[in-house]
Design a protein around this motif. Structure first.
Motif, PDB file in Angstrom:
ATOM      1  N   GLY A   1       1.951 -13.076  -6.095  1.00  0.00           N
ATOM      2  CA  GLY A   1       3.181 -13.326  -5.354  1.00  0.00           C
ATOM      3  C   GLY A   1       4.245 -12.326  -5.762  1.00  0.00           C
ATOM      4  N   ARG A   2       5.321 -12.298  -4.980  1.00  0.00           N
ATOM      5  CA  ARG A   2       6.440 -11.395  -5.280  1.00  0.00           C
ATOM      6  C   ARG A   2       7.666 -12.239  -5.633  1.00  0.00           C
TER       7      ARG A   2
ATOM      8  N   ILE B   1       9.047 -17.465  -6.053  1.00  0.00           N
ATOM      9  CA  ILE B   1       7.988 -16.486  -5.810  1.00  0.00           C
ATOM     10  C   ILE B   1       7.444 -16.675  -4.400  1.00  0.00           C
ATOM     11  N   ASP B   2       7.329 -15.574  -3.659  1.00  0.00           N
ATOM     12  CA  ASP B   2       6.777 -15.599  -2.301  1.00  0.00           C
ATOM     13  C   ASP B   2       5.286 -15.291  -2.365  1.00  0.00           C
ATOM     14  N   PHE B   3       4.473 -16.254  -1.924  1.00  0.00           N
ATOM     15  CA  PHE B   3       3.021 -16.085  -1.903  1.00  0.00           C
ATOM     16  C   PHE B   3       2.487 -15.839  -0.490  1.00  0.00           C
ATOM     17  N   GLY B   4       3.357 -15.481   0.440  1.00  0.00           N
ATOM     18  CA  GLY B   4       2.914 -15.176   1.796  1.00  0.00           C
ATOM     19  C   GLY B   4       2.849 -16.417   2.674  1.00  0.00           C
ATOM     20  N   PRO B   5       2.456 -16.212   3.937  1.00  0.00           N
ATOM     21  CA  PRO B   5       2.531 -17.299   4.924  1.00  0.00           C
ATOM     22  C   PRO B   5       1.637 -18.503   4.631  1.00  0.00           C
TER      23      PRO B   5
ATOM     24  N   LEU C   1       6.975 -20.013  -0.264  1.00  0.00           N
ATOM     25  CA  LEU C   1       7.801 -19.854  -1.453  1.00  0.00           C
ATOM     26  C   LEU C   1       7.535 -20.996  -2.418  1.00  0.00           C
ATOM     27  N   LYS C   2       7.367 -20.648  -3.692  1.00  0.00           N
ATOM     28  CA  LYS C   2       7.159 -21.641  -4.744  1.00  0.00           C
ATOM     29  C   LYS C   2       8.065 -21.296  -5.916  1.00  0.00           C
TER      30      LYS C   2
ATOM     31  N   PRO D   1      -1.308  -6.894  -1.369  1.00  0.00           N
ATOM     32  CA  PRO D   1      -0.777  -7.875  -0.422  1.00  0.00           C
ATOM     33  C   PRO D   1      -0.515  -9.224  -1.114  1.00  0.00           C
ATOM     34  N   ILE D   2       0.665  -9.784  -0.879  1.00  0.00           N
ATOM     35  CA  ILE D   2       0.975 -11.069  -1.500  1.00  0.00           C
ATOM     36  C   ILE D   2       0.088 -12.166  -0.904  1.00  0.00           C
TER      37      ILE D   2
END
Length: 119
Positions: A24-25, A44-48, A52-53, A113-114
């Protein structure tokens, strides 16, 4: 063979596959003064697929808030949320101890890629 607490128990590959570790980012990082041990609150953004977590991470010695924003990290995303003081930590951000026992984040050495899963 002698066993002690320093040795790890063997697990099956199927057991390992139950642990969902994703990249994640970090989109936000802030101080967490209410934590018992020095920590940061991360979003943290883990993608679609996962979204977000939030995570509480005891990484204040080797990482700064400014340097964390935009960096990629690995985290376990399928543990149940855990209450850390007034904060609900939803994922376990992964790190390893440095020579002084302070946590260093585990990160890809290049952007990936996240949401990608560790296998």
């Amino acid at each position: 063979m002698k066993t002690d607490e320093s040795q790890t128990a063997a697990i099956s590959f199927a057991d390992f596959m139950k642990v969902d570790i994703r990249v994640g980012r970090i989109v936000t990082a802030e101080a967490f003064p209410q934590a018992r041990k020095p920590a940061f609150k991360l979003t943290i953004d883990f993608g679609p697929e996962i979204g977000l977590k939030r995570s509480s991470a005891q990484i204040t010695t080797n990482h700064t808030l400014q340097d964390l924003i935009g960096s990629q990290v690995l985290a376990v995303v399928n543990f149940p949320p855990r209450q850390i003081g007034p904060f609900m930590s939803e994922v376990l951000t992964l790190g390893v101890p440095d020579a002084d026992g302070e946590v260093m984040l585990i990160r890809p050495d290049r952007d990936v890629p996240i949401g990608g899963r560790l296998y």
